[in-house]
Motif scaffolding. Sequence first.
Motif, PDB file in Angstrom:
ATOM      1  N   TRP A 172       0.823  -1.122  -0.119  1.00 24.35           N
ATOM      2  CA  TRP A 172      -0.061   0.041  -0.150  1.00 24.35           C
ATOM      3  C   TRP A 172       0.861   1.232   0.035  1.00 24.35           C
ATOM      4  O   TRP A 172       0.684   2.139  -0.908  1.00 24.35           O
ATOM      5  CB  TRP A 172      -1.104   0.079   1.207  1.00 24.35           C
ATOM      6  N   LEU A 173       1.902   1.329   0.672  1.00 17.45           N
ATOM      7  CA  LEU A 173       2.759   2.485   0.918  1.00 17.45           C
ATOM      8  C   LEU A 173       3.555   2.787  -0.602  1.00 17.45           C
ATOM      9  O   LEU A 173       3.439   4.011  -0.894  1.00 17.45           O
ATOM     10  CB  LEU A 173       3.879   2.137   2.084  1.00 17.45           C
ATOM     11  N   GLY A 174       3.748   1.598  -1.083  1.00 12.18           N
ATOM     12  CA  GLY A 174       4.901   1.612  -2.029  1.00 12.18           C
ATOM     13  C   GLY A 174       4.066   1.664  -3.409  1.00 12.18           C
ATOM     14  O   GLY A 174       4.131   2.657  -4.311  1.00 12.18           O
ATOM     15  N   GLY A 175       3.054   0.938  -3.563  1.00  5.82           N
ATOM     16  CA  GLY A 175       2.071   0.970  -4.750  1.00  5.82           C
ATOM     17  C   GLY A 175       1.096   2.033  -4.914  1.00  5.82           C
ATOM     18  O   GLY A 175       0.762   2.375  -6.036  1.00  5.82           O
ATOM     19  N   VAL A 176       0.464   2.179  -3.639  1.00  7.91           N
ATOM     20  CA  VAL A 176      -0.870   3.012  -3.704  1.00  7.91           C
ATOM     21  C   VAL A 176      -0.211   4.412  -3.277  1.00  7.91           C
ATOM     22  O   VAL A 176      -0.468   5.689  -4.236  1.00  7.91           O
ATOM     23  CB  VAL A 176      -1.838   2.649  -2.829  1.00  7.91           C
ATOM     24  N   GLY A 177       0.636   4.520  -2.315  1.00  7.80           N
ATOM     25  CA  GLY A 177       0.852   6.012  -1.709  1.00  7.80           C
ATOM     26  C   GLY A 177       1.830   6.236  -2.675  1.00  7.80           C
ATOM     27  O   GLY A 177       1.947   7.813  -2.868  1.00  7.80           O
ATOM     28  N   ILE A 178       2.817   5.748  -3.534  1.00 11.71           N
ATOM     29  CA  ILE A 178       3.780   6.560  -4.400  1.00 11.71           C
ATOM     30  C   ILE A 178       3.721   5.998  -5.838  1.00 11.71           C
ATOM     31  O   ILE A 178       3.514   6.915  -6.619  1.00 11.71           O
ATOM     32  CB  ILE A 178       5.353   6.127  -3.780  1.00 11.71           C
ATOM     33  N   GLY A 179       3.264   4.858  -6.254  1.00 12.08           N
ATOM     34  CA  GLY A 179       3.063   4.159  -7.542  1.00 12.08           C
ATOM     35  C   GLY A 179       2.009   5.028  -8.197  1.00 12.08           C
ATOM     36  O   GLY A 179       2.005   5.560  -9.230  1.00 12.08           O
ATOM     37  N   VAL A 180       0.830   5.181  -7.524  1.00 13.79           N
ATOM     38  CA  VAL A 180      -0.192   5.861  -8.090  1.00 13.79           C
ATOM     39  C   VAL A 180      -0.297   7.195  -8.635  1.00 13.79           C
ATOM     40  O   VAL A 180      -0.324   7.714  -9.729  1.00 13.79           O
ATOM     41  CB  VAL A 180      -1.745   5.568  -7.235  1.00 13.79           C
ATOM     42  N   PRO A 181       0.389   8.107  -7.629  1.00 10.76           N
ATOM     43  CA  PRO A 181       0.360   9.488  -8.087  1.00 10.76           C
ATOM     44  C   PRO A 181       1.617   9.531  -9.344  1.00 10.76           C
ATOM     45  O   PRO A 181       1.622  10.454 -10.240  1.00 10.76           O
ATOM     46  CB  PRO A 181       0.871  10.159  -6.907  1.00 10.76           C
ATOM     47  N   LEU A 182       2.732   8.644  -9.130  1.00 12.57           N
ATOM     48  CA  LEU A 182       3.623   8.725 -10.117  1.00 12.57           C
ATOM     49  C   LEU A 182       3.326   8.476 -11.630  1.00 12.57           C
ATOM     50  O   LEU A 182       3.418   8.923 -12.386  1.00 12.57           O
ATOM     51  CB  LEU A 182       4.895   7.941  -9.645  1.00 12.57           C
ATOM     52  N   ARG A 183       2.452   7.392 -11.462  1.00  9.74           N
ATOM     53  CA  ARG A 183       1.738   6.866 -12.794  1.00  9.74           C
ATOM     54  C   ARG A 183       0.856   8.120 -13.177  1.00  9.74           C
ATOM     55  O   ARG A 183       1.081   8.439 -14.444  1.00  9.74           O
ATOM     56  CB  ARG A 183       0.910   5.609 -12.414  1.00  9.74           C
ATOM     57  N   ASP A 184       0.073   8.726 -12.502  1.00  6.73           N
ATOM     58  CA  ASP A 184      -0.927   9.835 -12.960  1.00  6.73           C
ATOM     59  C   ASP A 184      -0.220  11.096 -13.456  1.00  6.73           C
ATOM     60  O   ASP A 184      -0.540  11.562 -14.345  1.00  6.73           O
ATOM     61  CB  ASP A 184      -1.981  10.324 -11.916  1.00  6.73           C
TER      62      ASP A 184
END
Length: 260
Positions: free
Chosen positions: A197-209
């Motif tokens: 959650w910390l890596g994939g959602v917390g960081i990965g999602v905003p970087l993808r956007d």
Amino acid sequence: MVTPIAVRYETDRDHAIWLIPIGGLWGLVLDVHHVAPVFERELYAIHNSPWADLFAFHYTLDRQAVRTFSLERIFVSIVLFIGAVAIFWGTRRLRPGAYQIRTGLDRVIGAGVTTVIAASYATVAMGVAVSVQEGFRSVSTIVGNDSTLVGGIVVGAIGIGLGLLCGLGLEGIPGDKRRTRPSVTALGGGAFGVMVWLGGVGIGVPLRDRFLSEGNLSIPFIHWGGLVALVVYGATFGVAYGIVRGVFQLGEPRQPLKEL
């Protein structure tokens, strides 16, 4: 989960078999509003809410898009029931030695089988957690879509991928006894869910956007629903992994159920 528990702890199959029809009744319990003498409206409201998916995906299976495949649903239900009973009784005939780890290859096979089984249960649990939050459409945006069906497929794919990683992590727990204790592996799986959650959602999602120029989400991006779904996944994976992995042990007696 009935079969892994029965195999691991040598449960009396004549009694444990009743858990299969009980599970079926659990999925139908929300239909009690049809015959309830009181609180009919309240029960019907629960029946039509996403929370009904806690009862064997009752809400999802009652969607109009699914109800149109009535014959297919009946066929799949019969196949799953027959398969569950066949696996339950079939494992009774396997020799105890078939579960023992004698070589490195045996360990790889044991860990692989355990991971597949644990990932299956965990993916279903995560699907329920996402469905209760009506989050399948949100999940589908990961692949640029806005469909409940696509969201379900994405959740399944994520579950498979996370299972491989979580299985490797739990297999790395030092000591066979720790690795086969559901309480220990559940904590490990839950911690894995938090890290994802910390890596994939917390960081990965905003970087993808930001990469796709679709938004400007802050880092870290806090999505509590995602945390719940991933912790549910990890904890379920851990419990299943600890139970099933304990079957593949060499020279150790099966642990009594009280050690859960």
